[in-house]
Design a protein around this motif. Structure first.
Motif, mmCIF file in Angstrom:
data_model
loop_
_atom_site.group_PDB
_atom_site.id
_atom_site.type_symbol
_atom_site.label_atom_id
_atom_site.label_comp_id
_atom_site.label_asym_id
_atom_site.label_seq_id
_atom_site.Cartn_x
_atom_site.Cartn_y
_atom_site.Cartn_z
ATOM 1 N N VAL A 101 6.618 4.595 -6.383
ATOM 2 C CA VAL A 101 6.936 5.511 -7.485
ATOM 3 C C VAL A 101 8.322 6.105 -7.283
ATOM 4 O O VAL A 101 9.144 6.159 -8.210
ATOM 5 C CB VAL A 101 5.871 6.627 -7.580
ATOM 6 C CG1 VAL A 101 6.317 7.690 -8.579
ATOM 7 C CG2 VAL A 101 4.525 6.038 -7.996
ATOM 8 N N ALA A 102 8.607 6.556 -6.070
ATOM 9 C CA ALA A 102 9.913 7.150 -5.783
ATOM 10 C C ALA A 102 11.037 6.148 -5.980
ATOM 11 O O ALA A 102 12.132 6.504 -6.432
ATOM 12 C CB ALA A 102 9.938 7.689 -4.355
ATOM 13 N N SER A 103 10.764 4.880 -5.667
ATOM 14 C CA SER A 103 11.802 3.858 -5.812
ATOM 15 C C SER A 103 12.130 3.584 -7.272
ATOM 16 O O SER A 103 13.186 3.025 -7.574
ATOM 17 C CB SER A 103 11.355 2.555 -5.128
ATOM 18 O OG SER A 103 12.472 1.742 -4.818
ATOM 19 N N ARG A 104 11.225 3.963 -8.173
ATOM 20 C CA ARG A 104 11.519 3.860 -9.602
ATOM 21 C C ARG A 104 12.181 5.131 -10.137
ATOM 22 O O ARG A 104 12.886 5.082 -11.141
ATOM 23 C CB ARG A 104 10.231 3.575 -10.383
ATOM 24 C CG ARG A 104 9.606 2.215 -10.081
ATOM 25 C CD ARG A 104 8.402 1.953 -10.978
ATOM 26 N NE ARG A 104 7.829 0.647 -10.757
ATOM 27 C CZ ARG A 104 6.754 0.404 -10.008
ATOM 28 N NH1 ARG A 104 6.145 1.430 -9.400
ATOM 29 N NH2 ARG A 104 6.286 -0.814 -9.856
ATOM 30 N N VAL A 105 11.941 6.252 -9.465
ATOM 31 C CA VAL A 105 12.487 7.533 -9.929
ATOM 32 C C VAL A 105 13.908 7.758 -9.415
ATOM 33 O O VAL A 105 14.767 8.278 -10.140
ATOM 34 C CB VAL A 105 11.573 8.694 -9.478
ATOM 35 C CG1 VAL A 105 12.223 10.043 -9.796
ATOM 36 C CG2 VAL A 105 10.213 8.584 -10.156
ATOM 37 N N ARG B 5 11.286 1.274 5.746
ATOM 38 C CA ARG B 5 9.834 1.288 5.485
ATOM 39 C C ARG B 5 9.295 -0.126 5.317
ATOM 40 O O ARG B 5 8.199 -0.433 5.796
ATOM 41 C CB ARG B 5 9.541 2.109 4.217
ATOM 42 C CG ARG B 5 8.080 2.512 4.106
ATOM 43 C CD ARG B 5 7.730 3.471 5.227
ATOM 44 N NE ARG B 5 6.300 3.785 5.257
ATOM 45 C CZ ARG B 5 5.405 3.133 5.976
ATOM 46 N NH1 ARG B 5 5.774 2.089 6.710
ATOM 47 N NH2 ARG B 5 4.142 3.492 5.969
ATOM 48 N N LEU B 6 10.043 -0.975 4.643
ATOM 49 C CA LEU B 6 9.614 -2.359 4.487
ATOM 50 C C LEU B 6 9.583 -3.079 5.851
ATOM 51 O O LEU B 6 8.709 -3.910 6.094
ATOM 52 C CB LEU B 6 10.541 -3.101 3.530
ATOM 53 C CG LEU B 6 10.388 -2.780 2.037
ATOM 54 C CD1 LEU B 6 11.494 -3.426 1.240
ATOM 55 C CD2 LEU B 6 9.019 -3.247 1.540
ATOM 56 N N ALA B 7 10.538 -2.757 6.698
ATOM 57 C CA ALA B 7 10.575 -3.367 8.020
ATOM 58 C C ALA B 7 9.391 -2.930 8.861
ATOM 59 O O ALA B 7 8.872 -3.678 9.689
ATOM 60 C CB ALA B 7 11.880 -3.021 8.731
ATOM 61 N N ASP B 8 8.924 -1.694 8.629
ATOM 62 C CA ASP B 8 7.804 -1.165 9.393
ATOM 63 C C ASP B 8 6.461 -1.639 8.874
ATOM 64 O O ASP B 8 5.446 -1.525 9.534
ATOM 65 C CB ASP B 8 7.859 0.371 9.361
ATOM 66 C CG ASP B 8 6.906 0.990 10.376
ATOM 67 O OD1 ASP B 8 6.978 0.599 11.556
ATOM 68 O OD2 ASP B 8 6.110 1.861 9.980
ATOM 69 N N ALA B 9 6.469 -2.154 7.623
ATOM 70 C CA ALA B 9 5.219 -2.633 7.022
ATOM 71 C C ALA B 9 5.444 -4.023 6.464
ATOM 72 O O ALA B 9 5.363 -4.250 5.247
ATOM 73 C CB ALA B 9 4.769 -1.681 5.914
ATOM 74 N N PRO B 10 5.771 -5.019 7.318
ATOM 75 C CA PRO B 10 6.059 -6.362 6.835
ATOM 76 C C PRO B 10 4.841 -7.010 6.216
ATOM 77 O O PRO B 10 3.698 -6.672 6.517
ATOM 78 C CB PRO B 10 6.493 -7.110 8.098
ATOM 79 C CG PRO B 10 5.802 -6.378 9.203
ATOM 80 C CD PRO B 10 5.779 -4.942 8.793
ATOM 81 N N GLY B 11 5.094 -7.944 5.334
ATOM 82 C CA GLY B 11 4.004 -8.667 4.684
ATOM 83 C C GLY B 11 4.554 -9.893 4.003
ATOM 84 O O GLY B 11 5.752 -10.160 4.026
ATOM 85 N N ASP B 12 3.731 -10.636 3.348
ATOM 86 C CA ASP B 12 4.129 -11.880 2.706
ATOM 87 C C ASP B 12 4.093 -11.770 1.188
ATOM 88 O O ASP B 12 4.014 -12.747 0.473
ATOM 89 C CB ASP B 12 3.220 -13.032 3.152
ATOM 90 C CG ASP B 12 3.363 -13.326 4.636
ATOM 91 O OD1 ASP B 12 4.516 -13.273 5.125
ATOM 92 O OD2 ASP B 12 2.349 -13.589 5.285
ATOM 93 N N HIS B 13 4.170 -10.555 0.639
ATOM 94 C CA HIS B 13 4.036 -10.359 -0.805
ATOM 95 C C HIS B 13 5.341 -10.685 -1.484
ATOM 96 O O HIS B 13 6.402 -10.453 -0.915
ATOM 97 C CB HIS B 13 3.640 -8.913 -1.099
ATOM 98 C CG HIS B 13 2.345 -8.522 -0.419
ATOM 99 N ND1 HIS B 13 1.129 -8.900 -0.888
ATOM 100 C CD2 HIS B 13 2.131 -7.812 0.713
ATOM 101 C CE1 HIS B 13 0.175 -8.404 -0.072
ATOM 102 N NE2 HIS B 13 0.773 -7.743 0.903
ATOM 103 N N GLY C 195 0.789 -1.217 0.000
ATOM 104 C CA GLY C 195 0.000 0.000 0.000
ATOM 105 C C GLY C 195 0.824 1.271 0.000
ATOM 106 O O GLY C 195 0.268 2.367 0.144
ATOM 107 N N LEU C 196 2.136 1.146 -0.191
ATOM 108 C CA LEU C 196 3.026 2.298 -0.160
ATOM 109 C C LEU C 196 3.305 2.759 -1.587
ATOM 110 O O LEU C 196 4.429 2.690 -2.085
ATOM 111 C CB LEU C 196 4.333 1.916 0.559
ATOM 112 C CG LEU C 196 4.148 1.331 1.965
ATOM 113 C CD1 LEU C 196 5.462 0.766 2.488
ATOM 114 C CD2 LEU C 196 3.617 2.401 2.917
#
Length: 207
Positions: A159-163, A199-207, A153-154
């Motif tokens: 987008v920023a990670s692609r820019v 940010r990934l550590a703060d929003a863990p998931g199984d994706h 959901g980020l």
């Protein structure tokens, strides 16, 4: 809560790698005789009598990135990003070890007393090649990490990670005109990787 704490610990090495490396470079650049951020690259701090400090910074940062790559793999679990992004971050970490083993060439007045002209040596060529390979790997990793960011959901982060990789590469291409462009591009890449890992550590998931 336990799972989030575990993921955060796994991500910590890469989160701190960029800020520590840049802080060490800034501190050295401001105190080393003859160093000028408008003329010299941080890599050149590994030259001269106090060069061992920067060499250790390369080694330590590489170790943090490699450890963080292993944690990233456990965080992402599966999918293309889960397999490739950690490997690319690992390559980025190895490039720092190569930079430590093969120092940059003297030039642009640093170390103090060096001529303005830089004569490319064998170890200098390897240093440059390692840096280019490492940062290309980083840029590819950031593009891949956009997908798990979006899946959590980020979308702005995705987008920023692609820019950001575009800005990093632009800095590298502008290095012929300005060393500051190179330093800014390299620093941006390091800091954005740290931010993404946090940010990934703060929003863990199984994706």
């Amino acid at each position: 809560m336990i799972r989030r704490q575990r993921v955060t610990v796994q991500a910590t090495p890469t989160v701190v790698a960029g800020p520590l490396f840049l802080a060490a470079g800034l501190a050295q650049g401001l105190t080393r005789d003859g160093f000028d951020f408008t003329r010299n690259a941080i890599s050149q701090l590994a030259l001269g009598g106090a060069g061992w400090v920067q060499t250790l910074s390369f080694v330590f940062t590489g170790a943090l990135l490699v450890a963080g790559a292993a944690g990233l793999r456990r965080t992402l679990h599966r999918g293309p990003a889960g397999r490739r992004a950690p490997a690319l971050v690992g390559v980025f970490g190895l490039s720092f070890w190569a930079a430590a083993a093969f120092p940059a060439d003297a030039g642009a007045g640093f170390p103090a007393g060096s001529p303005d002209a830089t004569v490319m040596s064998g170890h200098g060529a390897v240093h440059m090649a390692a840096g280019m390979i490492g940062y290309l790997a980083l840029c590819a990793a950031l593009v891949l990490l956009a997908r798990p960011l979006a899946a959590r959901g980020l979308r702005g982060w995705a987008v920023a990670s692609r820019v950001v990789p575009v800005a990093v590469l632009a800095g590298f291409m502008g290095s012929a005109a300005s060393v500051l462009a190179f330093t800014a591009g390299a620093g941006l890449g390091l800091l954005w990787l740290s931010a993404v890992m946090a940010r990934l550590a703060d929003a863990p998931g199984d994706h």
